[in-house]
Each structure stands twice: as structure tokens, then as C-alpha cells.
Design a protein around this motif. Structure first.
Motif, short mmCIF file in Angstrom:
data_model
loop_
_atom_site.label_atom_id
_atom_site.label_comp_id
_atom_site.label_asym_id
_atom_site.label_seq_id
_atom_site.Cartn_x
_atom_site.Cartn_y
_atom_site.Cartn_z
N GLN A 61 0.83 -1.21 0.00
CA GLN A 61 0.00 0.00 0.00
C GLN A 61 0.86 1.25 0.00
O GLN A 61 0.60 2.19 -0.74
CB GLN A 61 -0.96 -0.01 1.20
N VAL A 62 1.88 1.22 0.82
CA VAL A 62 2.77 2.38 0.88
C VAL A 62 3.47 2.57 -0.46
O VAL A 62 3.62 3.69 -0.96
CB VAL A 62 3.77 2.23 2.04
N ARG A 63 3.85 1.47 -1.06
CA ARG A 63 4.50 1.53 -2.38
C ARG A 63 3.59 2.19 -3.42
O ARG A 63 4.05 2.90 -4.32
CB ARG A 63 4.86 0.11 -2.84
N ALA A 64 2.29 1.96 -3.28
CA ALA A 64 1.34 2.54 -4.23
C ALA A 64 1.00 3.99 -3.90
O ALA A 64 0.19 4.62 -4.58
CB ALA A 64 0.08 1.69 -4.27
N GLY A 65 1.60 4.52 -2.81
CA GLY A 65 1.37 5.91 -2.46
C GLY A 65 0.22 6.12 -1.48
O GLY A 65 -0.23 7.25 -1.29
N HIS A 66 -0.24 5.07 -0.86
CA HIS A 66 -1.37 5.18 0.07
C HIS A 66 -0.84 5.36 1.49
O HIS A 66 0.25 4.89 1.82
CB HIS A 66 -2.26 3.95 -0.04
N ILE A 67 -1.63 6.03 2.31
CA ILE A 67 -1.12 6.47 3.62
C ILE A 67 -1.82 5.76 4.76
O ILE A 67 -3.05 5.80 4.86
CB ILE A 67 -1.31 8.00 3.76
N PRO A 68 -1.02 5.11 5.65
CA PRO A 68 -1.64 4.38 6.76
C PRO A 68 -2.06 5.29 7.90
O PRO A 68 -1.41 6.29 8.19
CB PRO A 68 -0.52 3.44 7.21
N LEU A 69 -3.15 4.94 8.55
CA LEU A 69 -3.57 5.56 9.79
C LEU A 69 -4.30 4.48 10.57
O LEU A 69 -4.29 3.33 10.16
CB LEU A 69 -4.46 6.80 9.53
N LEU A 70 -4.92 4.84 11.70
CA LEU A 70 -5.67 3.83 12.44
C LEU A 70 -6.92 4.44 13.03
O LEU A 70 -6.86 5.42 13.77
CB LEU A 70 -4.80 3.22 13.55
N MET A 71 -8.04 3.86 12.68
CA MET A 71 -9.33 4.30 13.23
C MET A 71 -9.79 3.28 14.27
O MET A 71 -9.37 2.12 14.23
CB MET A 71 -10.35 4.43 12.10
N PRO A 72 -10.66 3.71 15.19
CA PRO A 72 -11.08 2.79 16.27
C PRO A 72 -12.04 1.71 15.77
O PRO A 72 -12.65 1.85 14.72
CB PRO A 72 -11.79 3.72 17.25
N THR A 73 -12.16 0.66 16.57
CA THR A 73 -13.13 -0.39 16.25
C THR A 73 -14.54 0.08 16.61
O THR A 73 -15.50 -0.29 15.94
CB THR A 73 -12.83 -1.67 17.03
N LEU A 74 -14.65 0.88 17.68
CA LEU A 74 -15.97 1.34 18.11
C LEU A 74 -16.27 2.69 17.48
O LEU A 74 -15.44 3.60 17.50
CB LEU A 74 -16.02 1.44 19.64
#
Length: 445
Positions: A61-74
RNA sequence: CGGGGCGUAGCGCAGCCUGGUAGCGCGUCUGUUUUGGGUACAGAAGGUCGUGAGUUCGAAUCUCGCCGCCCCGACCA
């Protein structure tokens, strides 16, 4: 890792509840423990594989230029009321109240929340294109969970969301995801075929599912026999080059490949008869373009160069990370156990000491162990006081792709045995040669 | 949610029909033995028989309720 100090609760007998190969083998190999219907603990070995898969997904994903983050489960219910899906989703959504009586839910997906994040911080077309993704646990209260982690209620999924100014830009994001997914699956040693699919409740016009061919798959698939041979291989991809990315997508989607949902008998019959294939597949990912469905409902708009204000074009893209563990086993096992592809194996190589306590065998194993660690690889050394049969059976079951056997017979002539789990072929060589050979195999990945 | 099945030791199962002191195999622990494909012998630990009620002198066993899990279908990363 030394097996005597690891936590690997393998089962000699097959648990009665497990019907399909991947579920049986995951339980027997001590990878998971069921806690409730469709809910599993990931024991150390299973957790390791899950993390390897997750890592590959991240990297691509990073290679494709997409940016990681983290959202909550709730998630709060009001976001879903805004989009209209709070009522539309039905009993598959797990609804919860907190101590103040506020309505919440365990997220089955994150379109609403990511749109909320976007609209809070993005005002201008200059911030686009933007693709954000996370890998997070989801919950869908399936009526009938089954097949172990392949159809659980709680599952780990990578879900990504693109935000673009125009439909054309959004379709490029769609294509980028398709190529990055192809690459992701190939790195895991899987052949996953993109197939035109139905959009389902997420809505939208364009969507492809990625199917791994397997007899135990839940979907019926129809495809041209040439499709599974298509490979991305070593080629370098410039993800910003629209024509190149679109060209690859065309290459992989021109030949006929569809699930029963979109199957077209007439088109299928246009394929030469000897190339027509009907089989079953496991869905391991799906990509959607859905335009302005959520951006309009939730006011995710940006200023345009000509002083206007428009809703952004979006898409969402998912990979079933936990499901992939099951799918990989379905595609890679025999009657003795799992056969991990090198790309996802929990340990790179197994060391079997046939005569634990024998000074020369013990020291040869210790030396191998150190050499692998120094080479940056993770060996699993079976140093238990078990006899040979038990050690081999355990190694075969947990499926490490390479095994080194150290016994008094070989050691007397300075040799160990290197065995491929997949082919069963063994070769005698010195310890140094064995380390070199295994290291070279992984270096080539 | 319709249909079917199951719940007895960590795992796999027998016992239930025909009520009368809860068993087998594997695993675990101890000792001995063995050592190139799940080793052998001896001993030991481990179970409120899913749960609640009922029938009975007596219930794993019979009756009813509930819970859990699995399979087949309809639905889904």
C-alpha cells in the motif's frame, strides 16, 4: 526460537468441529483457538503468519502511495445515521450502548468515519488526490459463521479509501489499488484473480473481487484458463503513470473471469471451449468506485480552482487479512499439513535434531541456529527430547518450507540434510552450504 | 432465519435405547526404556456428564425449558 521454549499447542487428533482443511490445520498446528462462534484467539504461530501478511499488505500500500492511519473499532451511531446506513445495515451490525446510553457500534467497515476525518481537515482540491487506509479489526454479526477464520464474525481487514476531485482521478485510484493488490497476493505466493462483481450494500458502479481458486471456495467462478497464468512478476510499476497502471488492469481484466453474481453465459461461451473453466473461489479482496455517495451525504466537499465547491469522488478497497491466512492454507497443504509459501512462513527454516543430548548433534544445531540468526532469518529449532517421528510430524504439520535435519549419521561425515516441504526432496550438504542455500532463497524474494 | 445434528477429563470418543459406584484411546505428570518418520512398560493426576427444573428410593441415562457449538440452505471481506 527454540521449540522447547515456544508455545505451540499442536493437536494429534482433528477437532470434531472443523470441517475444511484450513480450519482443521490451523487448530492442529496450534495457530488459533476458538472463543465463540466466528471469534478466535490467535496463538503465537498463527499470530506470526497474520503479522507477516499484514506487513506485506502495508508495504504494497505504501509503495502505491497510500497512507496508513488507524481508526477505532468502536464508532458512534450518529455518523452512520448521517449516511443512512445505520438503519440500512441490519442485524449484521453489532450495536452497543455505553454507560451514558449513547448508541455505538463495532465497525463493520469505515466509510463514514474516514469521510468524517476527511471533511474535518480537507478543504481544497490542492490536498487531493488522497488515499488513506488502515488495517483494523472489524465485526460483522454473520448469521452463520463457519470455516474458521475464513468466515469469522470478527476479522482483520485492510480497508482503504481514496478521495479525488474527478471521476477520472478516482478511477486511477481504483486501478492503482487493483495493481497493488495483484502485487500483494503474488508476494504471498497466491494467484488471486480479479473478477467483475456486484457492488452489494456499499454501492457503486465499478467493482472487482479478487478470488483465490480453491475447491472449498464459497463463490462459483467462471474463467478463461489463461487467466490464472497472468503474472505481474518482476516488472516495476510507476503508480503515478495512469496509462501504465490502466494498461496492467486491462491486461488482467480483459479475459473472461466472473463470479456467479455477474456471470454472462453468452460471453463465457464465446471463449474457445477447451479454455472454459468453472470452479470455486475464495474472495480475498474487493475494490469499489462509488463516486459521491458518501461525500454528498456527509458533506465532504472541496474548493475547486474555479471558485466552486464539489463533493469528492471516492472509492473503498479491502483486503481480508485474517481470511488470507485460511485462504493460503486452502491453496497450500497436503495430507501431512500446511505448506507455507516463503513469503508468509512463520519461521524461515526448521532445524530438527534427531538425537537431542548428543554432543555433536547439539552443537551442530546450535551453530546452525546462530548462523541463521546472523543471516537475518528466523529458525525454529526443535530441541525437544522427542524421537524423530514426532519431530518430523510436527514440522510437516506446521509447514515451514525448509527443514534441516541433523543426525548422528550425517554429522559423522560432516553433513546435514536440507529438505523442501513442498517437494519432499532432500539434499545432503554441509551446514555452511545449507545456511547459504536457504539464505539465498529468501534473499531472492 | 428455516432444516438437521451434537454437548461426558486438555483432544477424540463409548456409555443413554432398557435409570443402580463414570469408562476407553491419545495427551499430561513420575520412573524405567527407546532413539533416522507420532517408541514400549509401570504408575499417577485429571470429570458438579453444558445448564435449570421435573419424574424417581435413585438420573450422564427419562421429560420440559434455556444456553452453547457444528453441518446443509438463504446472506457476506
Amino acid at each position: 526460537m527454540r521449540l522447547s521454549r515456544y508455545f505451540l499447542p499442536v493437536l494429534k487428533e482433528t477437532p470434531a468441529d472443523a470441517q475444511i482443511a484450513s480450519h482443521r490445520l490451523m487448530l492442529r498446528a496450534g495457530m488459533i483457538k476458538q472463543q465463540q462462534a466466528g471469534i478466535y484467539s490467535w496463538l503465537p504461530l498463527g499470530f506470526k503468519v497474520l503479522k507477516r501478511i499484514e506487513q506485506i499488505v502495508h508495504e504494497e500500500q505504501v509503495r502505491a502511495g497510500h497512507i496508513p492511519l488507524l481508526m477505532p473499532t468502536l464508532q458512534p451511531a450518529d455518523l452512520w445515521q448521517e449516511s443512512g446506513r445505520y438503519d440500512a445495515y441490519g442485524p449484521e451490525m453489532l450495536r452497543i450502548k455505553d454507560r451514558h446510553g449513547r448508541d455505538m457500534l463495532y465497525g463493520p467497515t469505515n466509510e463514514e468515519m474516514i469521510t468524517d476525518i476527511f471533511r474535518s481537515h480537507v478543504e481544497s482540491y490542492k490536498s487531493l488526490p488522497l488515499t488513506l487506509y488502515h488495517i483494523q479489526w472489524k465485526f460483522r454479526d454473520e448469521v452463520r459463521p463457519r470455516f474458521g477464520v475464513m468466515r469469522g464474525r470478527e476479522f482483520l481487514m485492510k480497508d482503504g479509501y481514496n478521495f479525488d476531485l474527478t471521476k477520472e482521478d478516482a478511477l486511477h485510484a481504483y486501478n492503482r489499488h487493483m495493481v497493488s493488490y495483484l502485487r500483494t497476493y503474488e508476494r504471498m505466493g497466491l494467484t488471486a484473480i480479479p473478477m467483475r462483481a456486484d457492488s452489494g450494500p456499499i454501492g457503486g458502479d465499478d467493482t472487482h473481487e479478487f478470488l483465490v481458486l480453491a475447491e472449498t471456495g464459497e463463490s462459483e467462478v467462471f474463467y478463461d484458463a489463461q487467466v490464472p497464468d497472468l503474472k505481474l512478476g518482476e516488472r516495476r510499476v510507476d503508480y503515478d503513470n495512469r496509462d501504465e497502471v490502466a494498461g496492467i488492469c486491462e491486461e488482467f481484466t480483459t479475459l473472461y473471469a466472473r463470479t456467479d453474481e455477474t456471470h454472462d453465459e453468452a460471453l463465457f461461451n464465446a471463449i474457445p471451449e477447451e479454455r472454459r473453466r468453472v470452479g470455486r473461489g475464495i474472495e480475498v479482496g474487493q475494490i469499489f468506485y462509488f463516486g459521491t455517495k458518501y461525500s454528498e451525504a456527509m458533506g465532504a466537499t472541496v474548493n475547486t480552482p474555479d471558485q466552486g465547491r464539489v463533493p469528492v469522488h471516492m472509492g473503498s478497497h479491502g483486503i481480508g487479512v485474517s481470511r488470507l491466512v485460511g485462504a493460503l492454507i486452502e491453496a497450500n497443504h497436503d495430507d501431512k499439513g500446511i505448506i507455507w509459501p516463503e513469503g508468509v512462513t512463520p519461521f524461515h527454516v526448521g532445524i530438527v535434531n534427531l538425537k537431542q543430548g548428543d554432543v555433536s548433534c547439539d552443537s551442530a544445531c546450535e551453530a546452525l541456529y546462530r548462523a541463521f540468526v546472523e543471516a537475518g532469518l528466523e529458525p525454529l529449532y526443535d530441541d525437544r527430547a522427542e524421537r524423530a517421528g514426532a519431530k518430523f510430524a510436527t514440522m510437516d504439520l506446521i509447514g515451514l518450507p525448509w527443514r534441516i535435519t541433523v543426525g548422528p549419521r550425517g554429522i559423522a561425515s560432516g553433513k546435514v540434510e536440507l529438505t523442501s516441504r513442498r517437494t519432499g526432496e532432500s539434499e545432503e550438504m554441509t551446514s555452511e552450504e545449507a545456511v547459504e542455500k536457504v539464505a539465498a532463497i529468501y534473499a531472492a524474494l
